[in-house]
Design a protein around this motif. Sequence first.
Motif, PDB file in Angstrom:
ATOM      1  N   MET A 183       0.984  -1.210   0.044  1.00  0.00           N
ATOM      2  CA  MET A 183      -0.008   0.080   0.007  1.00  0.00           C
ATOM      3  C   MET A 183       0.966   1.478   0.024  1.00  0.00           C
ATOM      4  O   MET A 183       1.765   1.273   0.777  1.00  0.00           O
ATOM      5  N   ALA A 184       0.588   2.184  -0.695  1.00  0.00           N
ATOM      6  CA  ALA A 184       1.208   3.527  -0.872  1.00  0.00           C
ATOM      7  C   ALA A 184       0.828   4.208   0.110  1.00  0.00           C
ATOM      8  O   ALA A 184      -0.106   4.427   0.514  1.00  0.00           O
ATOM      9  N   THR A 185       1.882   5.156   0.760  1.00  0.00           N
ATOM     10  CA  THR A 185       1.568   5.898   2.015  1.00  0.00           C
ATOM     11  C   THR A 185       1.555   7.467   1.237  1.00  0.00           C
ATOM     12  O   THR A 185       2.464   7.664   0.810  1.00  0.00           O
ATOM     13  N   LYS A 186       0.655   8.377   1.748  1.00  0.00           N
ATOM     14  CA  LYS A 186       0.475   9.449   1.208  1.00  0.00           C
ATOM     15  C   LYS A 186       1.115  10.518   2.110  1.00  0.00           C
ATOM     16  O   LYS A 186       0.474  10.209   3.425  1.00  0.00           O
ATOM     17  N   LYS A 187       2.047  11.218   1.954  1.00  0.00           N
ATOM     18  CA  LYS A 187       2.507  12.278   2.714  1.00  0.00           C
ATOM     19  C   LYS A 187       1.296  13.352   2.926  1.00  0.00           C
ATOM     20  O   LYS A 187       0.973  13.911   2.249  1.00  0.00           O
ATOM     21  N   ALA A 188       1.243  13.559   4.432  1.00  0.00           N
ATOM     22  CA  ALA A 188       0.325  14.556   4.924  1.00  0.00           C
ATOM     23  C   ALA A 188       0.562  16.252   4.379  1.00  0.00           C
ATOM     24  O   ALA A 188       1.837  16.299   4.895  1.00  0.00           O
ATOM     25  N   GLY A 189       0.026  16.973   4.074  1.00  0.00           N
ATOM     26  CA  GLY A 189       0.617  18.411   3.953  1.00  0.00           C
ATOM     27  C   GLY A 189       0.496  19.156   5.176  1.00  0.00           C
ATOM     28  O   GLY A 189       0.307  18.503   6.325  1.00  0.00           O
ATOM     29  N   GLN A 190       0.564  20.339   5.197  1.00  0.00           N
ATOM     30  CA  GLN A 190       0.541  21.164   6.444  1.00  0.00           C
ATOM     31  C   GLN A 190      -0.604  21.973   6.352  1.00  0.00           C
ATOM     32  O   GLN A 190      -1.039  22.543   5.266  1.00  0.00           O
ATOM     33  N   ILE A 191      -0.937  22.323   7.555  1.00  0.00           N
ATOM     34  CA  ILE A 191      -2.083  23.404   7.670  1.00  0.00           C
ATOM     35  C   ILE A 191      -1.880  24.478   8.605  1.00  0.00           C
ATOM     36  O   ILE A 191      -1.137  23.974   9.705  1.00  0.00           O
ATOM     37  N   ARG A 192      -2.295  25.727   8.463  1.00  0.00           N
ATOM     38  CA  ARG A 192      -2.125  26.665   9.554  1.00  0.00           C
ATOM     39  C   ARG A 192      -3.548  27.024  10.124  1.00  0.00           C
ATOM     40  O   ARG A 192      -4.511  26.859   9.759  1.00  0.00           O
ATOM     41  N   ILE A 193      -3.187  26.752  11.556  1.00  0.00           N
ATOM     42  CA  ILE A 193      -4.749  26.981  12.424  1.00  0.00           C
ATOM     43  C   ILE A 193      -4.640  28.162  13.238  1.00  0.00           C
ATOM     44  O   ILE A 193      -3.621  28.191  13.767  1.00  0.00           O
ATOM     45  N   GLU A 194      -5.543  28.984  12.927  1.00  0.00           N
ATOM     46  CA  GLU A 194      -5.570  30.329  13.667  1.00  0.00           C
ATOM     47  C   GLU A 194      -7.165  30.240  14.622  1.00  0.00           C
ATOM     48  O   GLU A 194      -8.227  30.038  14.052  1.00  0.00           O
ATOM     49  N   LEU A 195      -6.733  30.856  15.803  1.00  0.00           N
ATOM     50  CA  LEU A 195      -7.980  30.779  16.771  1.00  0.00           C
ATOM     51  C   LEU A 195      -8.613  32.231  16.410  1.00  0.00           C
ATOM     52  O   LEU A 195      -7.888  33.287  16.415  1.00  0.00           O
ATOM     53  N   ILE A 196     -10.007  32.292  16.136  1.00  0.00           N
ATOM     54  CA  ILE A 196     -10.572  33.417  15.843  1.00  0.00           C
ATOM     55  C   ILE A 196     -11.666  33.574  16.786  1.00  0.00           C
ATOM     56  O   ILE A 196     -12.012  34.827  16.738  1.00  0.00           O
ATOM     57  N   LYS A 197     -12.113  32.893  17.556  1.00  0.00           N
ATOM     58  CA  LYS A 197     -12.904  33.093  18.734  1.00  0.00           C
ATOM     59  C   LYS A 197     -12.324  32.706  19.968  1.00  0.00           C
ATOM     60  O   LYS A 197     -11.660  31.805  20.189  1.00  0.00           O
ATOM     61  N   GLY A 198     -12.653  33.688  20.937  1.00  0.00           N
ATOM     62  CA  GLY A 198     -12.429  33.480  22.351  1.00  0.00           C
ATOM     63  C   GLY A 198     -12.939  32.302  23.000  1.00  0.00           C
ATOM     64  O   GLY A 198     -13.881  31.461  22.560  1.00  0.00           O
ATOM     65  N   LEU A 199     -12.395  31.748  24.182  1.00  0.00           N
ATOM     66  CA  LEU A 199     -12.901  30.583  24.723  1.00  0.00           C
ATOM     67  C   LEU A 199     -13.859  30.787  25.830  1.00  0.00           C
ATOM     68  O   LEU A 199     -14.293  29.654  26.485  1.00  0.00           O
ATOM     69  N   ALA A 200     -14.277  31.991  26.004  1.00  0.00           N
ATOM     70  CA  ALA A 200     -15.475  32.228  26.832  1.00  0.00           C
ATOM     71  C   ALA A 200     -16.520  31.296  26.210  1.00  0.00           C
ATOM     72  O   ALA A 200     -17.059  31.372  25.293  1.00  0.00           O
ATOM     73  N   ALA A 201     -17.288  30.830  27.355  1.00  0.00           N
ATOM     74  CA  ALA A 201     -18.651  29.925  27.049  1.00  0.00           C
ATOM     75  C   ALA A 201     -18.350  28.899  26.113  1.00  0.00           C
ATOM     76  O   ALA A 201     -19.320  28.675  25.418  1.00  0.00           O
ATOM     77  N   THR A 202     -17.225  28.171  26.309  1.00  0.00           N
ATOM     78  CA  THR A 202     -17.079  26.931  25.486  1.00  0.00           C
ATOM     79  C   THR A 202     -17.058  25.838  26.517  1.00  0.00           C
ATOM     80  O   THR A 202     -17.068  25.918  27.487  1.00  0.00           O
ATOM     81  N   LEU A 203     -17.239  24.693  26.072  1.00  0.00           N
ATOM     82  CA  LEU A 203     -17.285  23.359  26.812  1.00  0.00           C
ATOM     83  C   LEU A 203     -15.600  22.965  27.141  1.00  0.00           C
ATOM     84  O   LEU A 203     -14.797  23.405  26.520  1.00  0.00           O
ATOM     85  N   PRO A 204     -15.590  22.524  28.326  1.00  0.00           N
ATOM     86  CA  PRO A 204     -14.248  21.904  28.699  1.00  0.00           C
ATOM     87  C   PRO A 204     -13.609  21.068  27.647  1.00  0.00           C
ATOM     88  O   PRO A 204     -12.355  21.264  27.597  1.00  0.00           O
ATOM     89  N   LYS A 205     -14.154  20.342  27.027  1.00  0.00           N
ATOM     90  CA  LYS A 205     -13.421  19.710  25.832  1.00  0.00           C
ATOM     91  C   LYS A 205     -12.756  20.384  24.762  1.00  0.00           C
ATOM     92  O   LYS A 205     -11.850  20.046  24.267  1.00  0.00           O
ATOM     93  N   GLN A 206     -13.767  21.289  24.434  1.00  0.00           N
ATOM     94  CA  GLN A 206     -13.290  22.136  23.360  1.00  0.00           C
ATOM     95  C   GLN A 206     -12.237  23.082  24.061  1.00  0.00           C
ATOM     96  O   GLN A 206     -11.106  23.384  23.310  1.00  0.00           O
ATOM     97  N   ARG A 207     -12.153  23.653  25.051  1.00  0.00           N
ATOM     98  CA  ARG A 207     -10.910  24.223  25.627  1.00  0.00           C
ATOM     99  C   ARG A 207      -9.597  23.334  25.702  1.00  0.00           C
ATOM    100  O   ARG A 207      -8.478  23.886  25.463  1.00  0.00           O
TER     101      ARG A 207
END
Length: 64
Positions: free
Chosen positions: A1-25
């Motif tokens: 099976m051929a393996t595919k190399k994963a690319g890269q992504i940039r992740i930017e936080l655009i909303k604050g953590l107020a009123a979020t679930l503990p799992k999301q934090r």
Amino acid sequence: MATKKAGQIRIELIKGLAATLPKQRATIKALGLGKVHSSVVRDADPVTMGMVRIVEHMVKVEEI
């Protein structure tokens, strides 16, 4: 099976953590994000993409 190399992504936080679930934090912290408009570059592997899916309403993702 051929393996595919994963690319890269940039992740930017655009909303604050107020009123979020503990799992999301915890997911934001595990991704390496802290303050609003902070960003990280990660490999686009299934683990990272699953974490992004949990907090997709709070982050902006772009391929590099």
